[in-house]
Structures are given as structure tokens and as C-alpha cells.
Design an enzyme around this catalytic site. Structure first.
Site, PDB file in Angstrom:
ATOM      1  N   ASN A 106       0.873  -1.184   0.000  1.00  0.00           N
ATOM      2  CA  ASN A 106       0.000   0.000   0.000  1.00  0.00           C
ATOM      3  C   ASN A 106       0.900   1.221   0.000  1.00  0.00           C
ATOM      4  O   ASN A 106       1.949   1.200   0.644  1.00  0.00           O
ATOM      5  CB  ASN A 106      -0.840   0.064   1.283  1.00  0.00           C
ATOM      6  CG  ASN A 106      -1.977  -0.916   1.280  1.00  0.00           C
ATOM      7  OD1 ASN A 106      -2.167  -1.657   0.324  1.00  0.00           O
ATOM      8  ND2 ASN A 106      -2.734  -0.941   2.369  1.00  0.00           N
ATOM      9  N   GLU A 487     -22.509  18.889   2.658  1.00  0.00           N
ATOM     10  CA  GLU A 487     -22.421  17.473   3.022  1.00  0.00           C
ATOM     11  C   GLU A 487     -23.596  16.682   2.421  1.00  0.00           C
ATOM     12  O   GLU A 487     -23.422  15.558   1.947  1.00  0.00           O
ATOM     13  CB  GLU A 487     -22.367  17.338   4.560  1.00  0.00           C
ATOM     14  CG  GLU A 487     -22.319  15.926   5.099  1.00  0.00           C
ATOM     15  CD  GLU A 487     -21.130  15.090   4.629  1.00  0.00           C
ATOM     16  OE1 GLU A 487     -20.179  15.631   4.036  1.00  0.00           O
ATOM     17  OE2 GLU A 487     -21.177  13.870   4.828  1.00  0.00           O
ATOM     18  N   LYS A 491     -23.049  13.586  -0.120  1.00  0.00           N
ATOM     19  CA  LYS A 491     -23.634  12.248   0.058  1.00  0.00           C
ATOM     20  C   LYS A 491     -24.368  11.837  -1.204  1.00  0.00           C
ATOM     21  O   LYS A 491     -24.262  10.718  -1.674  1.00  0.00           O
ATOM     22  CB  LYS A 491     -24.628  12.204   1.238  1.00  0.00           C
ATOM     23  CG  LYS A 491     -24.059  12.262   2.609  1.00  0.00           C
ATOM     24  CD  LYS A 491     -23.258  11.047   3.025  1.00  0.00           C
ATOM     25  CE  LYS A 491     -21.836  11.146   2.640  1.00  0.00           C
ATOM     26  NZ  LYS A 491     -20.821  11.759   3.330  1.00  0.00           N
ATOM     27  N   GLU A 494     -21.840  11.045  -4.047  1.00  0.00           N
ATOM     28  CA  GLU A 494     -21.007   9.873  -3.764  1.00  0.00           C
ATOM     29  C   GLU A 494     -21.740   8.565  -4.040  1.00  0.00           C
ATOM     30  O   GLU A 494     -21.177   7.658  -4.643  1.00  0.00           O
ATOM     31  CB  GLU A 494     -20.593   9.849  -2.278  1.00  0.00           C
ATOM     32  CG  GLU A 494     -19.474  10.794  -1.921  1.00  0.00           C
ATOM     33  CD  GLU A 494     -19.140  10.735  -0.444  1.00  0.00           C
ATOM     34  OE1 GLU A 494     -17.960  10.740  -0.119  1.00  0.00           O
ATOM     35  OE2 GLU A 494     -20.059  10.696   0.411  1.00  0.00           O
ATOM     36  N   LYS A 609     -12.360   4.543   0.950  1.00  0.00           N
ATOM     37  CA  LYS A 609     -12.727   4.971   2.305  1.00  0.00           C
ATOM     38  C   LYS A 609     -11.603   5.776   2.938  1.00  0.00           C
ATOM     39  O   LYS A 609     -11.832   6.748   3.623  1.00  0.00           O
ATOM     40  CB  LYS A 609     -13.022   3.718   3.145  1.00  0.00           C
ATOM     41  CG  LYS A 609     -13.416   3.997   4.581  1.00  0.00           C
ATOM     42  CD  LYS A 609     -14.788   4.600   4.656  1.00  0.00           C
ATOM     43  CE  LYS A 609     -15.192   5.014   6.042  1.00  0.00           C
ATOM     44  NZ  LYS A 609     -16.242   6.048   5.991  1.00  0.00           N
TER      45      LYS A 609
HETATM   46  C1  G6P Z   1     -12.321   9.841   1.461  1.00  0.00           C
HETATM   47  C2  G6P Z   1     -13.662   9.275   1.858  1.00  0.00           C
HETATM   48  C3  G6P Z   1     -14.530  10.356   2.468  1.00  0.00           C
HETATM   49  C4  G6P Z   1     -13.808  11.021   3.623  1.00  0.00           C
HETATM   50  C5  G6P Z   1     -12.449  11.549   3.194  1.00  0.00           C
HETATM   51  C6  G6P Z   1     -11.622  11.989   4.387  1.00  0.00           C
HETATM   52  O1  G6P Z   1     -12.477  10.688   0.373  1.00  0.00           O
HETATM   53  O2  G6P Z   1     -14.315   8.693   0.739  1.00  0.00           O
HETATM   54  O3  G6P Z   1     -15.733   9.792   2.946  1.00  0.00           O
HETATM   55  O4  G6P Z   1     -14.588  12.044   4.138  1.00  0.00           O
HETATM   56  O5  G6P Z   1     -11.704  10.529   2.543  1.00  0.00           O
HETATM   57  O6  G6P Z   1     -11.335  10.876   5.188  1.00  0.00           O
HETATM   58  P1  G6P Z   1     -10.949  10.936   6.705  1.00  0.00           P
HETATM   59  O7  G6P Z   1     -10.707   9.500   7.102  1.00  0.00           O
HETATM   60  O8  G6P Z   1      -9.693  11.764   6.785  1.00  0.00           O
HETATM   61  O9  G6P Z   1     -12.065  11.543   7.444  1.00  0.00           O
END
Ligand code: G6P
Length: 614
Positions: A106, A487, A491, A494, A609
């Protein structure tokens, strides 16, 4: 984003635990998957583009029972393409040393092109377009008998980030893992050791875990783990007990993780608030911040840093900090912040907001802020995550594992934590006891207020049915509800792939109004808090262009409801908790639209995620 699983046992076949581990990581987002198993006759590699279920099918077809029983050590990976297309050749594990060594990775090897050229000169031949393949060859080139030293020497040549797991038939029974900037957790089980990039792939085996630190390299065997620095100095890392159990990463009867997580919010908010409201002194107790009132009172400016949903929480934080504590606050998108040579110093408080605690840009912004002498804190959900550890002080959400890619319960807990910080800051500065008491009471009532919104699920599904065919939507909010509008729109795009834009209610007329027509529904946040009347005016502007308006309206506010084509009622609240209560209705709205459109809700296309690359 990419996921790693490793399994090492004396007598249990590795294949099933590896595939089950990958399933637990599916939520992170990926486009191909693969497994490498160490067997007495060499390393066996299986890869597939698409879902883990496809890989599982392939393994069932190709791996006989007898062979399966012999393979008790293996590594596995879900890949989210960065370098090279999402093809089988580019999927991990990557092999070297004539198929004797396999590696999963990763992160990003930034100097991979230079390394690849050097290795090619030495006779290594490459089959993929990935940066990872250079790591496999590098380890093989450095292997002079001690596996762990070979990995350390290889990693010293690498610029960039990595979480890796490597196996080699030259070193049977041994797996080497390492991390720098990409999380890696080791689970110590009975007779088996599990490795994963995320603790949710470990809890089915054990809750005893070790979080590796950046620069650690570890030898993993069925009996346990030995950890070293890259310079071969042994180090000891604490074994910690994970709070989450295997059940908390299951769907619990809901059709999707997202729905489960939306419905968990009364409980998750209770957990976020538990023990943190001081009703006697009308303030919040946030001991993890480790800031005495004197220090709190001397902060000149706050900067709240995040990405995606966490950035929206930070934007709501601005309103809370400024209105309750008089502290000028700027919300900052983490990548923009880190690359603009930010003006930040010892009088400033940088607060990083991150559900996963692993987002690459947010982490870099934390490091930039620490480097410039700012006071730095983190608001994270994942305990022991990199951002939480590097910031050193902060507040955990205690919202439990969030599996759905689209964040829901983390957002409501993030805003709740920011409200508690604002309360604490405010009380250390100028907020009266009476005002503090009423905010404490509202925060304590939050779980019940959110439960009331959840009771409207059926009504929201009906409204969603009416608008699920739209291709564009607008979400309007004013003041503290503007980040909630953003937000709600996020949503929607997404998970349903409907083009949705969040706007300040007053800004719509400065351009976007040109797009309004009968086919562009507008969701207007009309909660009965200061500014509502102005937003009602903006709603009229939309109606005059024939755009249908869905109003989020305070229960009993029939005069606001009269301006809307459809209404979703939410309970009466003050402005402080309005974003938290209101967003729940928008989460359900997006969920139902996506469901009616037949979308893959928990793993939307192209999204990850936890975004561990820049
Ligand atoms: C990604 C996810 C979002 C999230 C963002 C920040 O883009 O798809 O859902 O809000 O990362 O992630 P974090 O873990 O830093 O809140």
C-alpha cells in the site's frame, strides 16, 4: 483504498482467512484483488480484477483441497489503481526471484522509475506498470540469507510511502512486514498471526494487536512477531486490546452498512458525548486535549483541517468556534493547506479532523503545522491511527468502525466533538454559565433528537421516490447550515451519482440559478434558526424558476413548509446542534435515492474509504 492481509499459521490453511480478511477491507474501495500462498512447491499467486467474490471463485476452482491444506502462510491485497490500469497483471501480489518471492504494497514508491531503470540494468524483468513491482525485485536483489535485512535494505532505497508484506520460499514460515506512512497492524492470535492494513480485518481472529510505527520492520511467524528499526535495532511495541468486536463490523440485519451506520447515530452520539459534559461547570471535559484553561484562553486563531466529509465538519466548526468562543477560525482543505506555505505558528491551534486518521494530505498538514510550532490536535475515529498518534493530543469520536465509504456517523460525531471543544473554549473565555448550561443540555439531548429524524425514514423514502430520477440537484443552506448543505450534496453524488451541488442560499442567484428548471430539485435547509426568513426568500426565487423545492423544516413550522413542494420535518433545535440533526435527514435522502437508482451503496465507484495517497 488498497488493503493488505497476511496470515501465518502452523497448521491452519491461510486461504480462507485471507479472503475473509479482504472482504472486511472491501469497504475501503478497490478494483482488483489477489492472493499469494506459500506452499512446499513454491509460491502460488491468484489475481482477479473486480470483486473479492471473483477471486474467491477462482481460488475454489484452481486450488485443490490437498494443496490448500498445505498453504498455511500467505499474503493478500485489494488494489485501488494509482500507477497503471486496474488489470490482473497490475494487481498485487507481485513476484520476483523467479516466482520465489511475493509482495503486497500500500502507498506509493515515488522514485520507482529510477529504481526500475537500475534493476532492469541488473537484469530484472518487469511485467507490470506498477511502482510496487520494484519493491519485490529490490528485496530479491538484497536477499543474501537474512530475509528481514533484505527487506530493510530494500526499503532504505525507497522514497515515498509503504505498508508491505513479503513472503519467500527461500525463507519458509517467515513473513516480513513494514510500514512508513501507510498503516499496518499485527494481530496476535492463538497459533496464528494476522497482519492487516486495517484492524477490521483482524478482529475476527483476535483483539490483541500491535500497531507498527513508521520505520518499523517486523518478522512475523505463526508464533508471534519480532520488530526492528530499518537499521536492525530491536524495538518493542505495546500489545493493545481493540475495543471493537467482530460483530461491530457486520451489517446487523441492515441492507447496507451505510443504513446501519445512519441508524446507529443515536448510539454513536451517546458514545461521543459520554462522560464529556460537565453539567456543574457548564463546560466540556476533554482530557485528551490536554490544554489547561490558561492555554485555551491564549489561542489566537484556530485552523481546522480535513478532506471530504471531515472538511465539512471543520466548516461547521468555524461557525461554532466563532460564535461560542470568539476565536477566528479557518477551515482548510488539507492538500491546499499543506502546499500553500501556510501562515501558522505558536499562537495558532491546528485541529486535524479525520475519521480514519490515515488520510495522506491531512497527515502531511499535521506535520507541516507541528513543524511550524503550532499547537496541534486531532479529532479521529480510529484509535491509534497515524494522525491521532502524531498529533499527540486530541479527542476520539468513539463512533465505532465506519465501513460504508460514504461517511455518516463519523460526521455527526465530528461536529459534536467540535461543538464540545467550542463550548470548552467559550467557557474558558467569554461564554456565560447560562449559555454553557443550555448548550450542555442540547448536546445531551442530541441522541434523542437524531432518533426523531430517523422516525421520519418512511417519509424521506417517499420524497426520494419522487426525485430519484433527477440528474441534477442543489442543496441550499445558510450560516452554520451551509456546510450541512455541502455534506448533503456530497452524500448524494457519492452514492447515487446524481450531480449535486451545495450552495450558500444567497449565492445561488449569482450564477447557478441559471440552471434551475422543473427538472432540478432544490433541497433547502429551512430550520427555524436565525437566517431562516432569508432562506425562505431564496426558496421563492427557486420556485419562480419552476424548480421543485424539498424543504427541511422544523416540526410545526407550517409557514416555512407552505413554500415547499415537499417537506421533511426535523425537531426544533438551536443553531448549535442544527447541522447534526439536519444532516441525518440528508443522509437518508441520499441513501434512498441511491437505493432506488440501484447503486452499489457501500462501495461507490472510484471512491476509497481511506485515501492514503496524495
Ligand atoms: C475519502 C472518503 C470520504 C472522507 C475523506 C476523508 O475521500 O471517501 O468519505 O470524508 O476521505 O477521510 P478521513 O478518514 O480523513 O475523514
Amino acid at each position: 483504498m488498497c488493503g493488505i492481509v497476511g496470515f501465518s499459521s502452523l497448521d491452519r490453511p491461510a486461504c480462507v482467512p485471507l479472503v475473509n480478511g479482504l472482504r472486511r477491507l472491501e469497504y475501503r474501495g478497490y478494483d482488483s484483488a489477489g492472493v499469494a500462498l506459500e506452499s512446499p512447491d513454491g509460491i502460488k499467486v491468484f489475481k482477479k480484477t473486480g470483486k473479492v467474490a471473483e477471486l474467491d471463485k477462482l481460488l475454489k476452482e484452481r486450488l485443490g483441497d490437498e494443496e490448500n491444506a498445505k498453504c498455511t502462510i500467505g499474503i493478500a491485497h485489494t488494489r485501488w489503481a494509482t500507477h497503471g490500469l486496474p488489470t490482473e497483471v497490475n494487481a498485487h501480489p507481485h513476484v520476483a526471484d523467479g516466482g520465489r518471492l511475493a509482495l503486497v504494497h500500500n502507498g506509493i514508491v515515488e522514485n520507482y522509475a529510477a529504481l526500475r531503470a537500475q534493476l532492469e540494468k541488473k537484469g530484472c524483468s518487469f511485467v507490470s506498470q506498477t511502482d510496487t513491482e520494484v519493491l519485490a525485485h529490490l528485496v530479491a536483489v538484497f536477499d543474501r540469507g537474512d530475509f528481514l535485512s533484505a527487506v530493510s535494505r530494500a526499503l532504505k532505497k525507497v522514497e515515498g510511502t509503504y505498508g508491505i508484506a513479503v513472503i519467500s520460499t527461500r525463507h519458509p514460515g517467515e513473513m516480513v512486514v513494514a510500514r512508513k506512512g501507510s498503516s499496518l497492524v499485527i494481530g496476535i492470535g492463538e497459533g496464528s498471526t494476522v497482519v492487516a492494513s486495517d484492524v477490521s480485518a483482524i478482529v475476527a481472529h483476535t483483539r490483541q494487536v500491535i500497531y507498527l510505527k513508521d520505520g518499523d520492520v517486523a518478522r512475523v511467524t505463526p508464533g508471534g512477531v519480532d520488530i526492528y528499526t530499518l537499521d536492525n535495532v530491536p524495538v518493542s511495541r505495546e500489545v493493545q486490546e481493540v475495543e471493537w468486536d467482530a460483530e461491530s463490523v457486520e451489517k446487523g440485519g441492515y441492507e447496507h452498512f451505510m443504513l446501519k451506520e445512519i441508524f446507529e447515530q443515536p448510539e454513536t452520539l451517546r458514545n461521543t458525548i459520554r462522560g464529556r459534559l460537565d453539567k456543574v461547570n457548564c463546560t466540556a471535559i476533554l482530557s485528551g486535549l490536554n490544554l489547561p484553561p490558561r492555554e485555551l484562553a491564549s489561542i489566537r486563531r484556530a485552523v481546522i483541517i480535513g478532506c471530504g466529509t471531515s472538511l465539512h465538519a471543520g466548516m461547521a466548526g468555524k461557525y461554532l468556534f466563532e460564535s461560542l468562543a470568539d476565536i477566528p477560525t479557518s477551515p482548510e482543505q488539507a492538500a491546499e493547506f499543506r502546499y500553500c506555505n501556510p501562515i501558522i505558528g505558536p499562537d495558532d491551534w491546528a485541529i486535524a479532523v479525520s475519521q480514519s486518521g490515515e488520510t495522506a494530505d491531512t497527515l502531511a498538514a499535521v506535520r507541516e503545522s507541528i513543524g511550524k510550532g503550532a499547537l496541534v490536535s486531532a479529532i479521529c475515529n480510529v484509535v491509534g491511527s497515524t494522525i491521532a498518534r502524531e498529533a499527540g493530543r486530541g479527542v476520539y469520536l468513539h463512533a465505532g468502525p465506519e465501513i460504508s465509504v460514504a461517511s455518516t456517523k463519523a460526521f455527526t460525531s465530528q461536529v459534536t466533538v467540535l461543538a464540545m471543544i467550542a463550548l470548552k473554549l467559550g467557557r474558558a473565555r467569554r461564554l456565560s454559565r447560562e449559555d454553557g448550561a443550555s448548550i450542555c443540555a442540547e448536546l445531551a439531548a442530541l441522541p434523542d433528537l437524531v432518533a426523531k429524524v430517523l422516525e421520519r425514514n418512511g417519509d424521506i423514502a417517499k420524497v426520494a421516490e419522487k426525485y430519484s430520477g433527477a440528474s441534477d440537484m442543489f442543496f441550499l443552506g445558510r450560516g452554520i447550515l451551509y456546510p450541512t448543505a455541502l455534506e448533503g450534496a456530497l452524500k448524494m453524488k457519492e452514492i447515487s451519482y446524481v450531480h449535486a451541488e451545495g450552495y450558500q442560499a444567497a449565492e445561488l442567484k449569482h450564477g447557478p440559478i441559471a440552471l434551475l428548471c422543473e427538472e432540478t430539485p432544490v433541497v433547502a435547509l429551512l430550520n427555524d434558526i436565525p437566517g431562516k426568513e432569508k432562506t425562505v426568500g431564496n426558496v421563492q426565487e427557486c420556485r419562480a424558476r419552476k424548480a421543485p423545492v424539498v424543504g427541511i423544516v422544523t416540526e410545526g413550522d407550517e409557514s416555512a413548509a407552505a413554500h415547499c413542494n415537499d417537506v421533511v420535518y426535523v425537531p426544533r433545535t438551536s443553531a448549535v446542534v442544527a447541522p447534526i440533526v439536519t444532516v441525518v435527514a440528508l443522509q437518508l435522502f441520499a441513501y434512498h435515492v441511491a437505493r432506488l437508482r440501484g447503486c452499489e451503496i457501500d462501495q461507490p465507484r472510484n471512491l476509497a474509504k481511506s485515501v492514503t495517497v496524495e
